[in-house]
Design an enzyme around this catalytic site. Structure first.
Site, PDB file in Angstrom:
ATOM      1  N   ASP A  79       0.890  -0.917   0.074  1.00 52.75           N
ATOM      2  CA  ASP A  79       0.553   0.300  -0.160  1.00 52.75           C
ATOM      3  C   ASP A  79       0.746   1.559   0.289  1.00 52.75           C
ATOM      4  OD1 ASP A  79       0.787  -0.784   2.910  1.00 52.75           O
ATOM      5  OD2 ASP A  79      -1.011   0.688   3.140  1.00 52.75           O
ATOM      6  N   GLU A 172      -0.112  -1.314   5.722  1.00 53.51           N
ATOM      7  CA  GLU A 172       1.189  -1.592   6.542  1.00 53.51           C
ATOM      8  C   GLU A 172       0.916   0.305   6.552  1.00 53.51           C
ATOM      9  OE1 GLU A 172       5.193   0.554   7.578  1.00 53.51           O
ATOM     10  OE2 GLU A 172       3.892   1.063   5.722  1.00 53.51           O
ATOM     11  N   HIS A 377       5.377  10.053   1.366  1.00 51.07           N
ATOM     12  CA  HIS A 377       4.032  10.850   1.046  1.00 51.07           C
ATOM     13  C   HIS A 377       3.389  11.542   0.873  1.00 51.07           C
ATOM     14  CE1 HIS A 377       4.158   7.252   5.157  1.00 51.07           C
ATOM     15  NE2 HIS A 377       4.632   7.039   4.308  1.00 51.07           N
TER      16      HIS A 377
END
Length: 409
Positions: A79, A172, A377
């Site tokens: 993920d 995760e 991210h």
């Protein structure tokens, strides 16, 4: 293009952002699409004991050629984080010569002033985003590097190796990656998550982690007649937040310093909700942080008896250092593998967590290795191609060196 880059650019086309609001496992359908594609790839490569279970965990074994060598594992997650991840359009910056990098149409830039680490990659090829999504190197770079390592080992059977177990996990990024990890069929003595950042990172310490949710219920009254009757929950929420140490937040801390992080704030006059994450490396300091939040909530309740204030806290994961230190040979092997691949090890604590933290407490010691990526991210994420290639070389050397390791009598 090298094989590791080809793989990576293919994997990032899968939309695998996880969803904490979903109770499914994996939490999103895109993770299923990627893991099924990975199963086909493992089958094509000729691995054995390939299992994709009903929860989206994929495991496989590359048989060794040294029967006495210990079996080890390599793990990465499917993920991506809670940031836009649809239609990822990576761009290749060839032979980077310095300065800012325009992302996509140039509405966003990768600024050298903001990201000084770019100076380390002059003359290298970089893979960036187009400024509208994350890139997904966390952890699709890890997946690509693991499978390219496997391909390299198959192509060179003269490299000594023990059994190598491969594991790919869902979710995760939302803290569930180890929830259903199939230790019963993953027969490694120890493993490594390939989920770290820049070139050379080697990590066996991570934060102790907890989440905290504060819900404040006040009383909404017409503001024209509110005196003595209105209890504005938003005001109380602000007071609570300001009662915590202002310099112990992520933007003010580094290294081994812990923090309180206000991740979400929402509310009305009637009710407000604050969601925090709490982090600290030291067990006692971690406990003290949780107790301080309890104390501040109690003080706020006592000062405002007409409100209803509830605080709930839940531990997420613990510092794996205590579980790794009895097995420091696995860290020394990783150091030696990096040196053999002409990589300078950068041993540092993880200011976050990985599947390896929880797996270590489940009985599988599991430190973390670099992928080569930066700025995970978000839209400024990038990864240098040579760092990915060095990651592959490090994994191959790690397998080779482990084949000759034997426990001390």
């Amino acid at each position: 293009m090298t094989r590791v880059v080809d793989r990576f650019l293919h994997y990032v086309t899968f939309h695998t952002r996880s969803d904490a609001a979903s109770s499914a496992c994996p939490s999103t359908p895109g993770q299923w699409e990627l893991v099924r594609a990975l199963k086909e790839e493992l089958t094509t490569l000729g691995l054995e004991e390939i299992v994709l279970d009903e929860h989206g965990y994929l495991t496989a074994r590359l048989p060794g050629n040294c029967p006495e060598a210990p079996a080890i594992g390599l793990i990465a997650h499917l993920d991506t984080a809670d940031y836009e991840a649809r239609a990822v359009r990576p761009q290749l910056v060839e032979n980077y010569q310095g300065g800012d990098i325009c992302l996509g149409k140039g509405d966003e830039v990768l600024s050298l002033r903001q990201f000084r680490c770019l100076r380390n990659y002059l003359g290298q090829d970089l893979i960036t985003t187009d400024g509208t999504t994350l890139l997904g190197a966390d952890d699709k770079a890890g997946i690509a590097e693991i499978l390219t390592c496997v391909e390299e080992l198959i192509a060179h059977p003269e490299i000594p190796r023990g059994d190598l177990w491969i594991g790919f996990t869902p979710d995760e990024e939302i803290g569930r990656g180890a929830d259903r990890f199939p230790l019963d069929r993953f027969k490694a003595r120890w493993a490594y998550t390939v989920d770290g950042g820049e070139l050379g990172e080697l990590e066996y310490e991570n934060f102790n982690a907890a989440s905290a949710t504060l819900v404040i219920t006040g009383n909404n009254v017409h503001p024209g007649s509110a005196k003595g009757a209105m209890i504005n929950s938003q005001t109380l929420a602000a007071r609570f937040h300001l009662s915590l140490p202002g310099d112990e937040t992520p933007e003010c801390t580094e290294g081994y310093q812990g923090f309180y992080h206000l991740a979400l704030s929402e509310g009305t006059v009637e009710q407000s909700r604050l969601e925090y994450i709490i982090r600290d490396f030291d067990d006692d300091a971690f406990l003290a942080r949780k107790r301080l939040m309890e104390q501040r909530a109690q003080e706020l309740q006592q000062a405002n008896p007409g409100a209803r204030i509830t605080l709930t806290q839940q531990d997420s994961y613990r510092n794996m250092r205590s579980q790794i230190e009895p097995h420091m040979h696995i860290i020394e092997l990783a150091r030696a593998a990096m040196a053999a691949a002409d990589v300078t090890p950068r041993v540092k604590p993880i200011r976050g967590g990985t599947d390896g933290a929880r797996l270590s407490f489940m009985g599988l010691p599991c430190p973390n290795l670099f992928t080569g990526g930066h700025n995970f991210h978000g839209k400024h994420e990038f990864i240098p191609v040579p760092s990915m290639e060095k990651a592959v070389a490090t994994l191959v050397e790690l397998v080779r060196l482990t084949a000759s390791w034997r426990p001390q009598p």
